[in-house]
Enzyme design. Sequence first.
Site, short mmCIF file in Angstrom:
data_model
loop_
_atom_site.label_atom_id
_atom_site.label_comp_id
_atom_site.label_asym_id
_atom_site.label_seq_id
_atom_site.Cartn_x
_atom_site.Cartn_y
_atom_site.Cartn_z
N THR A 1 61.86 56.62 94.30
CA THR A 1 61.65 55.89 95.57
C THR A 1 62.88 55.11 96.01
OG1 THR A 1 59.28 55.72 95.18
CG2 THR A 1 60.22 54.07 96.64
N SER B 1 60.36 61.52 90.20
CA SER B 1 60.29 61.60 88.73
C SER B 1 59.00 62.27 88.25
CB SER B 1 60.46 60.23 88.09
OG SER B 1 59.29 59.46 88.24
N SER B 2 58.03 62.46 89.14
CA SER B 2 56.83 63.22 88.75
C SER B 2 57.19 64.66 88.41
CB SER B 2 55.80 63.22 89.89
OG SER B 2 55.47 61.90 90.20
N THR C 1 59.72 55.54 89.44
CA THR C 1 58.87 54.69 88.59
C THR C 1 57.70 55.44 87.95
OG1 THR C 1 57.46 54.02 90.45
CG2 THR C 1 59.37 52.63 89.97
N ASP C 2 57.31 56.58 88.55
CA ASP C 2 56.11 57.25 88.04
C ASP C 2 56.21 57.61 86.57
OD1 ASP C 2 54.90 57.04 90.47
OD2 ASP C 2 55.20 59.13 91.07
#
Length: 376
Positions: A15, A86-87, A117-118
């Site tokens: 993000t 990052s997913s 952050t995921d």
Amino acid sequence: MTQIKRVLVIYTGGTFGMLKNEKGVLVPQKNIEKVIRRLPQLHDEEYYRAHLANSEKKEYLALPDGKDTELKILYKIYEYEELKDSSDFTLDDWIKQARDIKKYYHDYDGFVVLHGTDTTAYGASVLSFMLETVGKTVVLTGAQVPIFQPRSDGNNNFLCALLIAATQLIPEVTVFFGAKLFRGTRVKKVSNTRIYAFDTPNYPPILEARTTLDVDPKMLIHPPGSVPDECRIHDRLSRKVYTLKVNPTITAEVIRSVFQGMEGVVLETYGNGNIPIKRKEIYQEIERAVKNNVLVVNVTQCINGTVQGKAIYETGLLLVECGVVPAFDMTAEAAWAKLCYVLSKTELSYQQKVELMKTNIRGELYNPNHVVVNGK
Ligand code: ASP
């Protein structure tokens, strides 16, 4: 004389550098350096023009200083070719990050990884295990609100991460978010809306940003001066690891299909490490897997707490008796990462892998029966 500190920033996506696409959803943007160069809080253009622009350091950015210090922090942004939410990360993404930290280790004083952050909790854990020796500070950070927006938390997260990486000797993998620096093997993403997105429910933060940003050496895994200034990585990981959460609707078939072909499973159980025992086929399926050398680790579903080596309830006893390994106070993410790491150590026997899972090697768990070791 001004002292120069250099930080390498590995920009992987997330993000922090996202904008909405034509479908109105956030996707990572290239050339983040151009954006950051325009932010006076993050780049001192005047200093750059005077000292860097016409030198071999022209690829660097310069952090503004408080005019009361002899320290100048320069940083270089290494933007990955393929930026990702990052997913989409797989183990290969973290292997690449570990290899890059090793590759550039001697050129910089510290490292910042801009990470979505995921999966930061997975990434920080798996990097912690892969970096078997690291004598410099490694900080993962990111943002809940993109850097393009005035309300972005990315500015402060990035700024603090840079300052910590340049000025504090914290030889381990950490995560900075909000106002706190956390141990990499202890973090969980606890909110997808709050600016304070991370926490370490079973461990205190290792540093809190106050008027100063100084770490208390007592909070470090290794006493100051005890880690050589070198980077040694283990860049093989088992991919046959998965996490299964026990639900009231669990069946033997569910367990069988998840365990099929796995070398290790993180079993997220109720409370102190409990499962349903009245439906015997559930336990029998787990017992069969353990007999077939699947390394099963028992992690509590509770946000805070521990699964001890000794069962407290009848509903936890069978797992202990059949050789399921207690995770103590490890997070599910750390247990997953540690299994990926430990199971790739083909030189170890099954029993040695079990022992390693119960041993604190990167500050990831507290086992009351063990002393802390600087394990490999
Ligand atoms: N989906 C984003 C990612 O993990 C979320 C974030 O970065 O905050 O890349």
